[in-house]
Design a protein around this motif. Structure first.
Motif, PDB file in Angstrom:
ATOM      1  N   TYR A  94       0.870  -1.182   0.000  1.00  0.00           N
ATOM      2  CA  TYR A  94       0.000   0.000   0.000  1.00  0.00           C
ATOM      3  C   TYR A  94       0.899   1.221   0.000  1.00  0.00           C
ATOM      4  CZ  TYR A  94      -3.813   3.161   1.419  1.00  0.00           C
ATOM      5  OH  TYR A  94      -4.744   4.175   1.476  1.00  0.00           O
ATOM      6  N   ALA A  95       0.679   2.121  -0.968  1.00  0.00           N
ATOM      7  CA  ALA A  95       1.539   3.301  -1.060  1.00  0.00           C
ATOM      8  C   ALA A  95       0.842   4.406  -1.845  1.00  0.00           C
ATOM      9  CB  ALA A  95       2.862   2.938  -1.733  1.00  0.00           C
ATOM     10  N   ASN A  96       1.503   5.558  -1.896  1.00  0.00           N
ATOM     11  CA  ASN A  96       1.001   6.690  -2.664  1.00  0.00           C
ATOM     12  C   ASN A  96       1.160   6.414  -4.156  1.00  0.00           C
ATOM     13  OD1 ASN A  96       0.995   9.422  -4.003  1.00  0.00           O
ATOM     14  ND2 ASN A  96       0.745  10.096  -1.885  1.00  0.00           N
ATOM     15  N   THR A  97       0.181   6.820  -4.929  1.00  0.00           N
ATOM     16  CA  THR A  97       0.225   6.653  -6.384  1.00  0.00           C
ATOM     17  C   THR A  97       1.504   7.236  -6.973  1.00  0.00           C
ATOM     18  OG1 THR A  97      -2.186   6.781  -6.503  1.00  0.00           O
ATOM     19  CG2 THR A  97      -0.976   7.190  -8.547  1.00  0.00           C
ATOM     20  N   TYR A  98       1.981   8.325  -6.365  1.00  0.00           N
ATOM     21  CA  TYR A  98       3.136   9.039  -6.906  1.00  0.00           C
ATOM     22  C   TYR A  98       4.419   8.734  -6.133  1.00  0.00           C
ATOM     23  CZ  TYR A  98      -0.646  11.223  -9.380  1.00  0.00           C
ATOM     24  OH  TYR A  98      -1.758  11.412 -10.167  1.00  0.00           O
ATOM     25  N   ILE A  99       4.529   7.514  -5.676  1.00  0.00           N
ATOM     26  CA  ILE A  99       5.719   7.035  -4.985  1.00  0.00           C
ATOM     27  C   ILE A  99       6.953   7.251  -5.869  1.00  0.00           C
ATOM     28  CG2 ILE A  99       5.341   4.696  -5.882  1.00  0.00           C
ATOM     29  CD1 ILE A  99       6.514   3.581  -3.301  1.00  0.00           C
TER      30      ILE A  99
END
Length: 212
Positions: A94-99
């Motif tokens: 699970y992470a930010n779309t803009y990782i």
């Protein structure tokens, strides 16, 4: 390594493809139907799934149809409660779309090796949750499964991690710097063969090491 990129947003797909170009083979799905078709071929390692493409109900159905698939959920607005809800349904990341590119590549390595990629706050909540499920008598009689080659300081830090304390809290309690805590943890992960904070907590609290 083969990665399925799945998002209804062309700009997101282009960004992910650019970040991963040269590092892995890429397949693309712009809809749930296309994703289901690619999943059916079973020729992939991880699915990068954009939160905008799916809701809880749809993911539950998708996960049920492809239980062995590794789903890495990326969202424009990360939220701890959402992460925990999807984690219960079987996501492995699970992470930010803009990782950032280095973090994305690191996350994919962790996931393909059988690990889980989550934010620090989410990991802390999971550790605290595991610790809180133990009965007082279990905690009293608990003997941490830690190797004998840990120093006294390392053992102290490891046990505090298992109780759900953050690096900052540990540093304050032990009157050391946060950098020192991080250095100790690096050594602890190596000696215990746990690799990360969550696995270390599971080893101590439940006697389980998912990475071992």
């Amino acid at each position: 390594m083969t990665i399925i990129l799945s998002s209804p947003v062309p700009g997101v797909m282009i960004r992910w493809e650019t970040l991963l170009k040269g590092h892995c083979k890429i397949k693309k799905a712009l809809s749930i139907e296309q994703l289901r078709s690619l999943c059916g071929n079973r020729q992939f390692d991880v699915i990068l799934l954009h939160r905008m493409l799916i809701d809880i109900s749809s993911f539950r159905t998708l996960r049920s149809a492809f239980p062995a698939a590794r789903f890495f959920l990326l969202t424009d607005h990360p939220d701890e409660e959402e992460a925990l809800a999807f984690l219960r349904l079987g996501i492995v990341g699970y992470a930010n779309t803009y990782i950032a590119a280095p973090r994305l590549l690191q996350a994919l390595r962790v996931i393909t090796e059988g690990g889980v990629w989550l934010g620090q706050k989410i990991i802390q909540r999971l550790i605290t949750g595991v610790s809180n499920t133990l009965k007082p008598e279990d905690k009293k009689d608990q003997v941490p499964l830690l190797p004998a080659n840990l120093t006294k300081s390392q053992r102290n830090i490891a046990e505090r991690v298992a109780r759900g304390q953050s690096n900052l809290e540990i540093a304050a309690d032990l009157n050391i710097t946060e950098r020192t805590v991080k250095a100790h943890l690096t050594s602890i992960y190596e000696k215990t063969k746990t690799g990360n904070r969550l696995n270390l907590a599971l080893l101590i609290n439940l006697g389980k090491n998912p990475s071992g």
